[in-house]
Structure formats: C-alpha cells, structure tokens
Design a protein around this motif. Sequence first.
Motif, PDB file in Angstrom:
ATOM      1  N   GLY A 619       0.822  -1.212   0.000  1.00  0.00           N
ATOM      2  CA  GLY A 619       0.000   0.000   0.000  1.00  0.00           C
ATOM      3  C   GLY A 619       0.847   1.249   0.000  1.00  0.00           C
ATOM      4  N   LYS A 620       1.921   1.248   0.795  1.00  0.00           N
ATOM      5  CA  LYS A 620       2.805   2.416   0.849  1.00  0.00           C
ATOM      6  C   LYS A 620       3.472   2.655  -0.500  1.00  0.00           C
ATOM      7  CE  LYS A 620       6.758   4.366   3.254  1.00  0.00           C
ATOM      8  NZ  LYS A 620       7.350   4.844   2.009  1.00  0.00           N
ATOM      9  N   GLN A 621       3.913   1.583  -1.160  1.00  0.00           N
ATOM     10  CA  GLN A 621       4.592   1.731  -2.429  1.00  0.00           C
ATOM     11  C   GLN A 621       3.636   2.237  -3.517  1.00  0.00           C
ATOM     12  OE1 GLN A 621       8.066  -1.694  -1.795  1.00  0.00           O
ATOM     13  NE2 GLN A 621       6.387  -2.070  -3.188  1.00  0.00           N
ATOM     14  N   ILE A 622       2.406   1.710  -3.543  1.00  0.00           N
ATOM     15  CA  ILE A 622       1.424   2.156  -4.538  1.00  0.00           C
ATOM     16  C   ILE A 622       1.063   3.621  -4.302  1.00  0.00           C
ATOM     17  CG2 ILE A 622      -0.942   1.842  -5.362  1.00  0.00           C
ATOM     18  CD1 ILE A 622      -0.584  -1.170  -4.731  1.00  0.00           C
ATOM     19  N   TRP A 623       0.794   3.962  -3.046  1.00  0.00           N
ATOM     20  CA  TRP A 623       0.428   5.337  -2.719  1.00  0.00           C
ATOM     21  C   TRP A 623       1.588   6.294  -3.000  1.00  0.00           C
ATOM     22  CZ3 TRP A 623      -3.539   8.294  -2.203  1.00  0.00           C
ATOM     23  CH2 TRP A 623      -3.440   9.514  -1.528  1.00  0.00           C
ATOM     24  N   GLY A 624       2.813   5.838  -2.710  1.00  0.00           N
ATOM     25  CA  GLY A 624       3.980   6.679  -2.968  1.00  0.00           C
ATOM     26  C   GLY A 624       4.147   6.977  -4.445  1.00  0.00           C
ATOM     27  N   ASN A 625       3.950   5.976  -5.305  1.00  0.00           N
ATOM     28  CA  ASN A 625       4.078   6.200  -6.750  1.00  0.00           C
ATOM     29  C   ASN A 625       2.976   7.113  -7.279  1.00  0.00           C
ATOM     30  OD1 ASN A 625       6.423   4.683  -7.274  1.00  0.00           O
ATOM     31  ND2 ASN A 625       5.266   2.786  -7.207  1.00  0.00           N
ATOM     32  N   ILE A 626       1.769   6.995  -6.698  1.00  0.00           N
ATOM     33  CA  ILE A 626       0.680   7.902  -7.098  1.00  0.00           C
ATOM     34  C   ILE A 626       1.049   9.336  -6.739  1.00  0.00           C
ATOM     35  CG2 ILE A 626      -1.700   8.563  -6.576  1.00  0.00           C
ATOM     36  CD1 ILE A 626      -2.352   5.601  -6.278  1.00  0.00           C
ATOM     37  N   GLN A 627       1.558   9.527  -5.525  1.00  0.00           N
ATOM     38  CA  GLN A 627       1.942  10.876  -5.086  1.00  0.00           C
ATOM     39  C   GLN A 627       3.069  11.445  -5.939  1.00  0.00           C
ATOM     40  OE1 GLN A 627       2.656  10.248  -0.798  1.00  0.00           O
ATOM     41  NE2 GLN A 627       1.209  11.906  -0.448  1.00  0.00           N
ATOM     42  N   GLU A 628       4.053  10.600  -6.274  1.00  0.00           N
ATOM     43  CA  GLU A 628       5.247  11.081  -6.941  1.00  0.00           C
ATOM     44  C   GLU A 628       5.051  11.321  -8.424  1.00  0.00           C
ATOM     45  OE1 GLU A 628       8.603   8.652  -6.211  1.00  0.00           O
ATOM     46  OE2 GLU A 628       8.435   8.736  -4.046  1.00  0.00           O
ATOM     47  N   ALA A 629       4.196  10.533  -9.076  1.00  0.00           N
ATOM     48  CA  ALA A 629       4.061  10.622 -10.529  1.00  0.00           C
ATOM     49  C   ALA A 629       2.756  11.267 -10.971  1.00  0.00           C
ATOM     50  CB  ALA A 629       4.188   9.222 -11.135  1.00  0.00           C
ATOM     51  N   ILE A 630       1.645  10.754 -10.495  1.00  0.00           N
ATOM     52  CA  ILE A 630       0.347  11.192 -11.015  1.00  0.00           C
ATOM     53  C   ILE A 630      -0.002  12.602 -10.546  1.00  0.00           C
ATOM     54  CG2 ILE A 630      -2.119  10.677 -11.049  1.00  0.00           C
ATOM     55  CD1 ILE A 630      -1.439   7.733 -10.883  1.00  0.00           C
ATOM     56  N   VAL A 631       0.223  12.876  -9.237  1.00  0.00           N
ATOM     57  CA  VAL A 631      -0.144  14.198  -8.706  1.00  0.00           C
ATOM     58  C   VAL A 631       0.625  15.324  -9.398  1.00  0.00           C
ATOM     59  CG1 VAL A 631      -0.144  15.653  -6.652  1.00  0.00           C
ATOM     60  CG2 VAL A 631      -0.912  13.277  -6.493  1.00  0.00           C
ATOM     61  N   PRO A 632       1.977  15.273  -9.542  1.00  0.00           N
ATOM     62  CA  PRO A 632       2.677  16.348 -10.268  1.00  0.00           C
ATOM     63  C   PRO A 632       2.226  16.473 -11.721  1.00  0.00           C
ATOM     64  CG  PRO A 632       4.236  15.026  -9.012  1.00  0.00           C
ATOM     65  CD  PRO A 632       2.931  14.306  -8.960  1.00  0.00           C
ATOM     66  N   TRP A 633       1.942  15.333 -12.353  1.00  0.00           N
ATOM     67  CA  TRP A 633       1.515  15.375 -13.751  1.00  0.00           C
ATOM     68  C   TRP A 633       0.176  16.101 -13.885  1.00  0.00           C
ATOM     69  CZ3 TRP A 633      -2.736  13.320 -16.341  1.00  0.00           C
ATOM     70  CH2 TRP A 633      -2.679  13.399 -17.731  1.00  0.00           C
ATOM     71  N   ILE A 634      -0.768  15.802 -12.992  1.00  0.00           N
ATOM     72  CA  ILE A 634      -2.074  16.471 -13.020  1.00  0.00           C
ATOM     73  C   ILE A 634      -1.920  17.966 -12.749  1.00  0.00           C
ATOM     74  CG2 ILE A 634      -4.297  16.656 -11.834  1.00  0.00           C
ATOM     75  CD1 ILE A 634      -4.223  13.643 -11.398  1.00  0.00           C
ATOM     76  N   CYS A 635      -1.087  18.316 -11.754  1.00  0.00           N
ATOM     77  CA  CYS A 635      -0.877  19.734 -11.444  1.00  0.00           C
ATOM     78  C   CYS A 635      -0.273  20.481 -12.624  1.00  0.00           C
ATOM     79  CB  CYS A 635       0.024  19.874 -10.215  1.00  0.00           C
ATOM     80  SG  CYS A 635      -0.713  19.274  -8.675  1.00  0.00           S
ATOM     81  N   ASN A 636       0.723  19.878 -13.285  1.00  0.00           N
ATOM     82  CA  ASN A 636       1.352  20.531 -14.430  1.00  0.00           C
ATOM     83  C   ASN A 636       0.402  20.627 -15.620  1.00  0.00           C
ATOM     84  OD1 ASN A 636       3.771  20.946 -13.104  1.00  0.00           O
ATOM     85  ND2 ASN A 636       4.634  19.000 -13.746  1.00  0.00           N
ATOM     86  N   TRP A 637      -0.389  19.574 -15.823  1.00  0.00           N
ATOM     87  CA  TRP A 637      -1.371  19.602 -16.913  1.00  0.00           C
ATOM     88  C   TRP A 637      -2.384  20.726 -16.689  1.00  0.00           C
ATOM     89  CZ3 TRP A 637      -6.681  18.849 -16.467  1.00  0.00           C
ATOM     90  CH2 TRP A 637      -7.371  18.800 -17.675  1.00  0.00           C
ATOM     91  N   TRP A 638      -2.815  20.860 -15.463  1.00  0.00           N
ATOM     92  CA  TRP A 638      -3.781  21.908 -15.149  1.00  0.00           C
ATOM     93  C   TRP A 638      -3.163  23.294 -15.334  1.00  0.00           C
ATOM     94  CZ3 TRP A 638      -8.825  22.110 -14.639  1.00  0.00           C
ATOM     95  CH2 TRP A 638      -9.424  23.219 -14.035  1.00  0.00           C
ATOM     96  N   GLY A 639      -1.897  23.438 -14.917  1.00  0.00           N
ATOM     97  CA  GLY A 639      -1.240  24.732 -15.050  1.00  0.00           C
ATOM     98  C   GLY A 639      -0.934  25.103 -16.491  1.00  0.00           C
ATOM     99  N   ARG A 640      -0.749  24.100 -17.368  1.00  0.00           N
ATOM    100  CA  ARG A 640      -0.390  24.373 -18.761  1.00  0.00           C
ATOM    101  C   ARG A 640      -1.576  24.328 -19.711  1.00  0.00           C
ATOM    102  NH1 ARG A 640       3.981  20.520 -17.811  1.00  0.00           N
ATOM    103  NH2 ARG A 640       2.708  19.036 -18.959  1.00  0.00           N
ATOM    104  N   ARG A 641      -2.774  24.156 -19.195  1.00  0.00           N
ATOM    105  CA  ARG A 641      -3.920  23.915 -20.078  1.00  0.00           C
ATOM    106  C   ARG A 641      -4.161  25.076 -21.036  1.00  0.00           C
ATOM    107  NH1 ARG A 641      -5.509  25.894 -15.394  1.00  0.00           N
ATOM    108  NH2 ARG A 641      -7.360  27.226 -15.229  1.00  0.00           N
ATOM    109  N   LYS A 642      -3.864  26.349 -20.587  1.00  0.00           N
ATOM    110  CA  LYS A 642      -4.050  27.495 -21.460  1.00  0.00           C
ATOM    111  C   LYS A 642      -2.899  27.620 -22.452  1.00  0.00           C
ATOM    112  CE  LYS A 642      -6.783  30.295 -18.248  1.00  0.00           C
ATOM    113  NZ  LYS A 642      -6.843  31.577 -17.499  1.00  0.00           N
ATOM    114  N   ALA A 643      -1.693  27.371 -21.954  1.00  0.00           N
ATOM    115  CA  ALA A 643      -0.522  27.538 -22.815  1.00  0.00           C
ATOM    116  C   ALA A 643      -0.516  26.538 -23.962  1.00  0.00           C
ATOM    117  CB  ALA A 643       0.755  27.393 -21.988  1.00  0.00           C
TER     118      ALA A 643
END
Length: 913
Positions: A619-643
């Motif tokens: 569980g820790k490893q799955i949650w850690g990979n979600i935090q490390e990969a998916i969350v930054p990707w979503i944040c960057n996608w949201w920030g770049r949506r206009k650009a």
Amino acid sequence: MNRLGRKASETLIEMAPSADDDIAVLTKFKLLQSEGEESNGPLCETLSTAGSEVPSSSEIDKRHQSKDSIFFRDGVRRIDFVLSYVDDLNKEWEKKLERRKEFESNLQKAGLELETEDKKESEDGKIYFVKIHAPWEVLITYAEVLNIKVPIKENDIPSMVENPLDCMLTPFRLPEKVMHPEPDYFTAPFSKEKQELYLINDESTFFSPSMRNRIVNYILTRCPYGTEEGKKKFGIKRLLNNGTYSAAYPLHDCQYWKKASDPNCDNERYTLYMEWARFLRFYKEQPLDLIRKYYGEKIGIYFAWLGFYTEMLFLAAVVGVICFLYGLFTMDENMSSKEICDPAIGGEIIMCPLCDRECEYWRLNTTCESSEYSHLFDNVATLFFAIFMGIWVTLFLEFWKRRQARLKYEWDLVDFEEEQQQLQLRPEYEAKCTQKKKNPVTQEMEPYLPLTSQAVRFCISGTTVLFWVSLIIASMIAVIVYRLAVYAAFASLMENTQTLQPISGLLTPQLATSVTASCLNFVIIMILNFIYERIAIWITDMEIPRTHMEYENRLTMKMFLFQFVNYYSSCFYVAFFKGKFVGYPGAYTYMFNRWRNEECDPAGCLIELTTQLTIVMAGKQIWGNIQEAIVPWICNWWGRRKARNNPENLYSRWEQDHDLQTFGALGLFYEYLEMVIQFGFITLFVASFPLAPLLALMNNILEIRVDSWKLTTQYRRPVAAKAHSIGVWQEILNGMAILSVVTNAFIVAFTSDMIPRLVYYYAYSESDDSPMSGYINNSLSVFLISDFPERNKPKTNPENFVICRYRDYRYPPDHERRYLHTMQFWHILAAKLAFIIIMEHVVFIVKFFVAWMIPDVPADVKAKIKREKYLTQKILHEYELEKLKERLCQGDKRATEKEFIATEGKMELSRAM
C-alpha cells in the motif's frame, strides 16, 4: 588557452562581518569602474528592462525567434537563474515593490546582470520574469569562495583493465557519450591569481550550468533587501515566503521531448529523458556522470545509491523466491497441515471459542486452508533466509561504501569538505540570532543562540515529538481494540451467512479481522504521516539549527523516528505480542478489563504477520508512486492547459519551467526516507515474508524511472549541490541492519512454529516412521467445559461437548497441577532463547568478519587518489616555480632567491612523499 586581460569592472568580496552589521556572514560588494567606462559599462547595460527599451523591428523578430532560448535577448549571455513575481495591487504592494528594488539593486552591486521581461510578454499577462546572468568576474570570484575544483590537466592515469565478461553486459550498457559526457581531468580549487593554470578554452562554457546556478543561488541566499523591525533582512528564501517573489529557479536547457534549435544548447535534458527517464529503459544502467553534471552531486549520489540498492535486491529476491518455492513444493509434505485437514484428526478436535459468549465451539479442520498457506512462509527455508538476509545486509552496506568511495574519486569529492556548503551558517540562523559572540577559532564576532533559549526550544521540540509518537501508539492500540471488538462480529457473520460458506475455509474470522485491521491501520498511518510531516518541519524551524547539515540531520531523525513507529508498530504487535499473553480458558487476559486478547491461528501467527506486512508495504509503495508521478503530472497539466492552445514561440523557456512543480530543498529527503522505510520492511520482518525483496525490487525498478521521469519532465531544475555520501542515512541503515538480526531471530523463535516443531521432532515424537505425526494433538491442551466461568461460556452448546482444546502446553483438568504449564512448555522456551542467542552470535560474527574482510576503499582507488594528488601537487608547484622565475627575471624585489629555493624544495619533498 585563452589568456584573460583586465576586465571593465572587478568584483571584490569581503567575507568578514562588519562592525555595523547584524549579519555575521554578510557579503559586501564594491564595483570599481575603470576610467572612461562610467556611462557605458556592463552595469549600465544591465539596468535596462523590457519596459524601458524601445527595440527595433529586427530585435522584436529575434526575440520571437528565441522564445525557447536560455540566453538574454542579445543571444550571448546565458540565463543562470530566473525570479518571477506578480504585481498584485494589495495593501503590501508598495512594501514588496521596495523590497524588490532594493534586492535587485544589491544583486547588480554584487556584479550580477539582470534583464526583466514585462508581464505583457508573459503568456498569461500577469507575471514578470527577472532573468539573471553571472558574468565571468562573478563566477571566478565565487568559485574561489566556494572552493570549486576546475580542470588543470587531462587525466592520463590508465583506466582499469577491461573485464572479458563485459561483453555479456552490452545489452545493459548506454553509449559512451551518454555515460561519460566529458573527459576526465586532474582538478584543483579555483584561484583568481592562477587563471592561466586552468584549462580555460572558453569563458562561457568553462563553468558548467550546474556550477553557475550553484554560484548564483549562493549570492541570492545572502543578498540583503532592506531593514525591517530594526533587523537587516536578506535572502531569496524570505522573499519567497513573504510573497515578494513567487518563484526562483535555474532553467532547464531545452524541452525534454525534442532537442533545442539553438546550436549552443547542450540538450542534456533531452538526453536524460531519452536514455534514462523512460520506463522502457528500465533494464539499462543509469548515466550517473550525466546526472551529476546536470543536477549536481547530491542528486547524483542518491540515484547511484538507489541503483546499487536495486542491484543488490536482485540477489535477495532470487533467494527469497527459491525459499518461497521450497515452501510451495513441500506443502503436501507438511504433516501439521495434513493432520489439521484430516477429518479423522482435525475434524474431531473441538476447539474452545475464540471470543466470550458470542463465539461457538469450532472444529480444527475449519482452518485447513490457512494452515496450508502458512507453510509457504513457515518452514525450514525461513530460518535459512533469515540468516542469509542478515549477511546480505552487511554485504550491501560494505559494498556500497566501496561504490561510494569510487564515486568520490571519479566525481572529485575526495577532498570535499562539508564546510563549503553544509557547515555554513543558515541565513535563517543569522537573521534570528541577534546576539553575537567571538568565535574561538576565527576570533570574529558571529551570531549565536543563548543556551537558555536552546534548552527551551529543545524541550518544546522533544515534548511535541513525544506527544506525536504517543499518538501513534494510541492509534495502534485503537486498531488492536478494533480487532478485538469486531472478531466476534466476523465470527457470527461468517457462521450464519450462507453465501460466505464456500470461502469460509480460506477467509477465516482471524484472517478477515487481520485484513480489515491492516487496511484501517494503513489509512491511519497515511493520515498521521501527512500531518506529522508539517509538524516536524515546524519544530525543526523553531529550534533554529545553526547549519544546513544540522537542519537536515535533526529533521531526518524526527521524521525517521516518527515513521519508524508509524509504519512498524503494527508489525511489531503481530510479531511479538499477539497470541503471547492470552491466558487460557477460564483465566483469559483482558485489555482494559473488557476485550479479550487475540489468539493466534493453530498454525501460528506468521501468516497474519505476512498479511500485515504485505498490505502496509504494498500500500505504501502504490500510494507513494501515485503521489510522486500522477499528482505532479495532473498539477502541471492543469497549469499548462491554457498555454497548450498558444503558439510554441510565445511560450518561453522560463515560462515553461515556471509552470512546473518545485523540487524543494527537502525533495531528496523524502526520497531517501521512502527507501529507508522500505529497507526496514525487507530486513526487520523478512523472515515472515521471503517475497518482500521481490516486491521491493519491482518497486525500485519502477521507482528509479518514476523519480527520473518526474525530475526531468515534471519539476523545475533543482539548484546543484555537492555531497560526498548519503549522509546520516548511512548510520540509520547500519542501525537497522543490526536491529534486523535481533527481530528476525525473535520472529523465527516466537512467531513461527519452527522451534516447537523441532523440539517435538527430537524430544517428544512417538513414531520413528513419521516423527511429526501427532504434533498437532501434542501442541493443544485440554479444557473441561464445565470449568468455564459464566463470562466466557458460549451461549449455546448444541452438541453437548464436554471438553475443548486450546493452543498451549498445560496440564489437563484431571492432573494434580491442572492448567499449569508443562515441562514441555519450559523446554520449548529454553530452546527458543538458546536459538536466539546462537543465531544472533552466528550472524553477528559472520557480519563483522565480512565487514573486516571487505575494505571500505578499493585498492585501485586508493592508488589513483595518491597518484592524482601527487600529479596535481606537482603541477601546482611547477606553476609556482615558473611564476617565481618570471618575477626574479623581471627584477621583482619581493621575490628572493631563498623563496625560489624553498619553493623548489617543497616540490622535491612532495615528489619524495
């Protein structure tokens, strides 16, 4: 080699504190302009901004063509750092404006060159970008201050003899230009007075971008911006905290998915993405030299350690899989599970209820499947694997020391001293400590924190840590209460629900309780972990550590202590407490005088420990990979949506990087912490789960690529920093390695059923043909149902059972010492204690012998270090001798013949040594 003439301006640095300054390490800068250059020198050029310029049409075209450039508008000066801010018209607008003016003015006085992009030029029309360039004079000045080593001669030491087996590793190799992006040189600390000694072919490329951003960051962290509340304020960190600037970062050199069009760009980010950050390259070696060149030694050493740890896990995973397969193939030969599953044996044994009143009597063969599966992890191979892992840990730590020593030599860190970075005073310490005292070493006044203030802060910090650790223990007790409270409900539900009958053999009430409790415990762990991270940073800041190293070490110990208790407490409970203090029918032990303590399955508690470990670790490893990969990707996608809808030539390099996530100062700290916690799972409790190294290996193969992908594509470029080791984590790993021997010995002795079976085999077996037959009956004691107190007796006894059995070694009710422990119990206890002592001593002796046999520094590295030191000293001494000769020939009165003889003698002495 280019010779350097006198520059238009020269930057002088005075590192000693002044009498009228509250900041001990304040740097004063003076620009001495040459005659006739007051009006058109570099300083005047840097004062221009986008708002004040009136560019020609050709300049505008050039600006649009170079939006993805990493250079100033002139296309010559490289952007070493970028500051951004939003000009919001709130009540503090004027104060922020004054801070920025003062700060940028002081940066220019320090010799840095600035160029501002107006908000009209930005993609969203709101953000100003201040681009910073460090000219040659600033770079060479601070290279000397920071003791940066630079090339003086190409390394002519022969490389190692090639291994004939290297051809087998060709599929795993990367191209040489990727693995070693630059030649190897002899190096020496930079000195402004000896510039002609160094291999300076081009001033613009002599210092790598990582060196340049490290130098600029050093200036930014110490540059003042004014006086507030009677105290001098300085440092970009404070300006970021109070909102004066929104971001400060060095630039990536290009887009990661394609090469830059500018021929002056190195495209190292693109190379890292193509050769390192893609998951399809998981089987390839890591380009550590390129990582170090692009991100700095501190990040490079982390990936070197993670890669080495993953390589060593391969051996542990292979042995673990073999031990698991042994248990799988010998399942049918396990006499204990055979007897439990046999209707004539296990089907006739009536077991005492596992809870008061609500639970019923049950037949032993209902745990048939769980007893068979417990053999997968509780067999002779478990003992072997526990001993093997104790030795593997030592091999891992010792071979890492050798690998680290080799990297220190290859990366020019042999003489690196922490004082260069980590032992310098933190700007926060200098700002908050108003009192000063004389340093006994330097005899200079420096800020200090009074002892009384330190004591108060440590008391508050210690109390806070103790409170949160107590909170974790309280939450674990709450989960234990949950297990005790819901067991009866699961037992009743599974007994009376027909739909669950087909799986009742596999999903027993014990297992159902264990799985749900483990999931609940994991959720609590994640919640507490999220909160405590912020608490730990707050209390560490409150302590006001003196240096960067002190700050990291204190935060590391707080976070590790918390996470150690948080993640491992439930495993320690199942391994060493569950089923150990149960009592016996009629005299059960209760928690808080209300909930009856849990019993282990007749086949032992090891299968429950395996379940707990698997759920928390996976569980820790799955949650850690979600935090490390998916969350930054979503944040960057949201920030770049206009650009994404704008033409690429309108989306500049500094704006692209601004929209990425920040890899903070504690970015590596969390990566190390994650891996060290995983290291604890595969060492402290590995005797209960031989497949744990395999899970860790698969996770780490993914972790390397996830970390590299997010660092290369989702995060701004971190400021380069030096480090010659993994720091305090090495000591933590050593401590966990020693503790793992103890925990695994206790798991084999007290949690598994290994020792009771061996004692029965050698001392109590009654059959020569099948020594283990009768073991189950021997391990279960007899209780007379009529002796049940009213509190414990089940509500119903439909089959009118007279006796029931329970897991213990006690005399039967018809014995004169009824319900007291038998001699076999004490025999087994003595065997368990003897086993612990013997196993610990054997493993520790082997560990220390292996550690003694393996030197920390390879012999060839020692020889190369000595050879390089000798050649470097020879080059420096010859240079000094040549310069002295020139001075003597020119009639320099300060140069004497005795000085010449002394210098020549120094060179001879060095050669002799």
